[in-house]
Scaffold this active site. Structure first.
Site, PDB file in Angstrom:
ATOM      1  N   GLY A  41       0.834  -1.195   0.000  1.00 10.73           N
ATOM      2  CA  GLY A  41       0.000   0.000   0.000  1.00 10.73           C
ATOM      3  C   GLY A  41       0.864   1.237   0.000  1.00 10.73           C
ATOM      4  N   GLN A  46       3.025   9.905   0.927  1.00 12.38           N
ATOM      5  CA  GLN A  46       4.299   9.191   0.838  1.00 12.38           C
ATOM      6  C   GLN A  46       4.999   9.446  -0.496  1.00 12.38           C
ATOM      7  OE1 GLN A  46       2.368   5.269   2.115  1.00 12.38           O
ATOM      8  NE2 GLN A  46       4.375   5.168   3.093  1.00 12.38           N
ATOM      9  N   CYS A  86       6.276   0.361   7.570  1.00 15.71           N
ATOM     10  CA  CYS A  86       5.800   1.430   6.701  1.00 15.71           C
ATOM     11  C   CYS A  86       6.972   1.885   5.841  1.00 15.71           C
ATOM     12  CB  CYS A  86       5.278   2.584   7.546  1.00 15.71           C
ATOM     13  SG  CYS A  86       4.727   3.987   6.562  1.00 15.71           S
ATOM     14  N   LEU A  87       6.739   2.047   4.540  1.00 13.88           N
ATOM     15  CA  LEU A  87       7.832   2.429   3.635  1.00 13.88           C
ATOM     16  C   LEU A  87       8.420   3.789   4.004  1.00 13.88           C
ATOM     17  CD1 LEU A  87       6.403   1.253   0.182  1.00 13.88           C
ATOM     18  CD2 LEU A  87       8.062   0.087   1.650  1.00 13.88           C
ATOM     19  N   HIS A 128      -4.308   1.351   7.784  1.00 11.51           N
ATOM     20  CA  HIS A 128      -2.942   1.908   7.763  1.00 11.51           C
ATOM     21  C   HIS A 128      -2.848   3.061   6.757  1.00 11.51           C
ATOM     22  CE1 HIS A 128       1.614   1.389   7.857  1.00 11.51           C
ATOM     23  NE2 HIS A 128       1.423   2.195   6.831  1.00 11.51           N
ATOM     24  N   GLU A 129      -3.366   2.842   5.548  1.00 13.00           N
ATOM     25  CA  GLU A 129      -3.280   3.879   4.511  1.00 13.00           C
ATOM     26  C   GLU A 129      -4.173   5.062   4.848  1.00 13.00           C
ATOM     27  OE1 GLU A 129      -0.831   3.656   2.689  1.00 13.00           O
ATOM     28  OE2 GLU A 129      -0.475   1.529   3.022  1.00 13.00           O
ATOM     29  N   HIS A 132      -2.498   7.475   7.053  1.00 14.10           N
ATOM     30  CA  HIS A 132      -1.578   8.388   6.356  1.00 14.10           C
ATOM     31  C   HIS A 132      -2.291   9.661   5.918  1.00 14.10           C
ATOM     32  CE1 HIS A 132       2.287   6.419   6.049  1.00 14.10           C
ATOM     33  NE2 HIS A 132       1.741   5.285   5.665  1.00 14.10           N
TER      34      HIS A 132
HETATM   35 NI    NI Z   1       2.701   3.415   5.718  1.00 17.09          NI
END
Ligand code: NI
Length: 162
Positions: A41, A46, A86-87, A128-129, A132
């Site tokens: 995701g 991001q 998380c990236l 999670h997304e 963000h």
């Molecule tokens: Ni993330």
């Protein structure tokens, strides 16, 4: 890839008012970033853009990509605790409590509104997304012990940003 402590990751993202070429291009860039980094995701902040939109591909494939524009979620069910990364927070992992069920309503890239009901990993990824888009990262949900464990990696990211 935008990493902590970039400001765009900490603010509330703005609604997408019109799905034009710029949004189509942004989605392309986001999908590339997500797949290159083996994520499932990625949210627009991001990619450095403060818009309410994210992409998910649970199997990490291009064919499996689903786009969620101006999503709204409604959580239900039990709460379970599963390790997440998380990236935007490389090296940082921790168990995060989330609801096991999640209903999502969003607009697709073709402008059509859709609704989906998710459980398991899918429900977790949606939450999670969505976080963000509200400026919330997994570290913001860590308890004190988890923060101690993550401190080294967070300090490294802070040092690298200077
Ligand atoms: Ni993330």
């Amino acid at each position: 890839m935008t990493r902590f402590p970039a400001g765009v990751l900490a603010g509330r993202a703005r609604r997408v008012e019109e799905i034009g070429d710029d949004i189509v291009k942004l989605v392309d860039v986001m999908v590339d970033i997500m797949l290159e980094n083996k994520g499932i995701g990625l949210a627009a902040p991001q990619a450095g853009v403060d818009l309410r939109l994210f992409v998910i591909s649970l199997d990490g494939s291009r064919e499996g990509v689903q786009v969620f524009i101006n999503p709204e979620i409604e959580v239900s069910g039990d709460i379970d605790s599963v390790e997440e990364g998380c990236l935007s927070l490389p090296g940082v992992y921790g168990k995060i409590k989330r609801y096991t069920l999640c209903k999502v309503t969003a607009t697709a890239l073709d402008g059509k509104e859709f609704c989906d009901v998710a459980e398991g990993l899918y429900a977790r990824a949606l939450q999670h997304e969505y976080d963000h888009l509200e400026g919330t990262l997994i570290k913001d949900k860590f308890g004190r012990l988890q923060m101690i464990g993550a401190r080294k990696h967070l300090k490294k990211l802070l040092d690298e940003s200077e």
